[in-house]
Design a protein around this motif. Structure first.
Motif, PDB file in Angstrom:
ATOM      1  N   TYR A  85       0.821  -1.215   0.000  1.00  0.00           N
ATOM      2  CA  TYR A  85       0.000   0.000   0.000  1.00  0.00           C
ATOM      3  C   TYR A  85       0.857   1.267   0.000  1.00  0.00           C
ATOM      4  O   TYR A  85       0.661   2.158  -0.839  1.00  0.00           O
ATOM      5  CB  TYR A  85      -0.925  -0.014   1.222  1.00  0.00           C
ATOM      6  CG  TYR A  85      -1.642   1.303   1.447  1.00  0.00           C
ATOM      7  CD1 TYR A  85      -2.753   1.664   0.689  1.00  0.00           C
ATOM      8  CD2 TYR A  85      -1.175   2.198   2.416  1.00  0.00           C
ATOM      9  CE1 TYR A  85      -3.396   2.890   0.886  1.00  0.00           C
ATOM     10  CE2 TYR A  85      -1.804   3.419   2.615  1.00  0.00           C
ATOM     11  CZ  TYR A  85      -2.919   3.757   1.854  1.00  0.00           C
ATOM     12  OH  TYR A  85      -3.538   4.965   2.046  1.00  0.00           O
ATOM     13  N   LYS A 132      -6.265  -0.575  -3.096  1.00  0.00           N
ATOM     14  CA  LYS A 132      -6.752   0.409  -2.122  1.00  0.00           C
ATOM     15  C   LYS A 132      -6.103   1.772  -2.380  1.00  0.00           C
ATOM     16  O   LYS A 132      -6.763   2.816  -2.332  1.00  0.00           O
ATOM     17  CB  LYS A 132      -6.452  -0.061  -0.700  1.00  0.00           C
ATOM     18  CG  LYS A 132      -6.958   0.902   0.376  1.00  0.00           C
ATOM     19  CD  LYS A 132      -6.571   0.436   1.777  1.00  0.00           C
ATOM     20  CE  LYS A 132      -7.036   1.442   2.822  1.00  0.00           C
ATOM     21  NZ  LYS A 132      -6.549   1.081   4.187  1.00  0.00           N
ATOM     22  N   GLU A 135      -7.822   3.285  -5.342  1.00  0.00           N
ATOM     23  CA  GLU A 135      -9.157   3.779  -4.997  1.00  0.00           C
ATOM     24  C   GLU A 135      -9.075   5.127  -4.281  1.00  0.00           C
ATOM     25  O   GLU A 135      -9.871   6.039  -4.556  1.00  0.00           O
ATOM     26  CB  GLU A 135      -9.880   2.761  -4.109  1.00  0.00           C
ATOM     27  CG  GLU A 135     -10.294   1.499  -4.843  1.00  0.00           C
ATOM     28  CD  GLU A 135     -11.035   0.524  -3.943  1.00  0.00           C
ATOM     29  OE1 GLU A 135     -11.970  -0.136  -4.437  1.00  0.00           O
ATOM     30  OE2 GLU A 135     -10.687   0.421  -2.750  1.00  0.00           O
ATOM     31  N   GLU A 162     -12.417  -7.000  -1.541  1.00  0.00           N
ATOM     32  CA  GLU A 162     -12.339  -5.831  -0.647  1.00  0.00           C
ATOM     33  C   GLU A 162     -12.592  -4.513  -1.365  1.00  0.00           C
ATOM     34  O   GLU A 162     -12.617  -3.467  -0.729  1.00  0.00           O
ATOM     35  CB  GLU A 162     -10.958  -5.780   0.028  1.00  0.00           C
ATOM     36  CG  GLU A 162     -10.679  -6.956   0.959  1.00  0.00           C
ATOM     37  CD  GLU A 162      -9.287  -6.888   1.575  1.00  0.00           C
ATOM     38  OE1 GLU A 162      -8.579  -5.880   1.361  1.00  0.00           O
ATOM     39  OE2 GLU A 162      -8.907  -7.857   2.273  1.00  0.00           O
TER      40      GLU A 162
END
Length: 285
Positions: A85, A132, A135, A162
């Protein structure tokens, strides 16, 4: 109305030109001029990647093209090795900085595995983490749309577990001789637009006698037939070239292929890429 004026609409309402310029293997030093040439010809869709090492030149070409930024659709890709991430967040910001752009129209995860382990180990958690980051950058307005590249159905289903945003795009290898029909159908059924990279099969398809014969019937070149084929499949076509003459020729695809010839091209098996047979090229294998 030519193909350069035609667009698809992504699931989030963003429009994307059907024909784009691929910049794979275009050196950073000449990328800006290649992009300016393409835009002058009428291209509005420019595709690059962190792995291509030419984001700086592509960004310069976009900024100095003389065409308003909002009229252009610029894509790049997160390096396939990034499955974390924090690294993904930093790399997305890094692309924006390197390109000198306030936003990117489309950013993709370049592959579900690092290139040196392509189609190998399980990177499910890392892909969800990278997604993530995409997003969040999308929600922040840094990225107008987000997607993936080289993802198979299982890879997409992993993201889904997810995700709050379904990928808008999956960019995959599609050409006459390599048509992943089941994957295309799956993605289209979920509102994921397919982008076809290497629609001319790294150039090797130029030598294929059956494809030459079909192209001759339409009075077009083999590259024109191959680009039109990917468009007929409902994909974005991304032929790569730095040559303005080839850019012009690649855009002259305003014809239609008969159902019989489409089926012949769809069922063709031609995956010998000559010097580019070692796939993926970034694996070092």
């Amino acid at each position: 109305m030519t193909i350069l004026n035609e667009t698809y609409t992504l699931s989030n309402g963003v429009t994307i030109p059907k024909l784009g310029l691929g910049t794979w293997f275009i050196d950073d030093a000449v990328a800006a001029q290649a992009v300016r040439d393409a835009i002058a010809i009428g291209y509005r869709n420019i595709d690059t990647a962190q792995a291509y090492a030419n984001e700086r030149g592509v960004g310069e070409g976009v900024r100095t093209s003389g065409v308003a930024r909002e009229e252009l659709f610029v894509s790049t890709k997160l390096a396939a090795e990034i499955k974390d991430y924090d690294q993904a967040v930093a790399a997305i910001d890094g692309s924006l900085e390197t390109m000198g752009l306030d936003y990117i129209d489309l950013m993709l995860i370049h592959a579900p595995q690092p290139w040196d382990d392509f189609r190998g180990g399980d990177y499910s958690e890392g892909n969800r983490a990278a997604w993530k980051a995409h997003e969040e950058a999308h929600a922040a307005g840094k990225l107008r749309s987000i997607g993936v590249s080289n993802f198979l159905q299982a890879d997409l289903e992993n993201i889904d577990t997810e995700a709050t945003v379904t990928p808008h795009v999956n960019q995959v290898l599609v050409h006459a001789g390599n048509t992943p029909s089941e994957l295309i159908e799956y993605c289209q059924g979920r509102g994921i637009l397919i982008e076809a990279y290497s629609p001319i099969a790294h150039g090797e398809i130029l030598k294929h006698p059956q494809v030459q014969e079909i192209a001759a019937r339409y009075g077009v070149s083999v590259p024109q037939l191959c680009i039109r084929y990917t468009l007929e499949l409902g994909t974005v076509s991304l032929p790569k070239t730095a040559n303005p003459n080839h850019m012009r020729d690649n855009s002259l695809v305003d014809f239609h292929i008969s159902e019989a010839d489409l089926e012949a091209l769809r069922t063709l098996d031609a995956k010998d890429y000559g010097e580019h047979t070692a796939f993926p090229v970034y694996s070092g294998k």
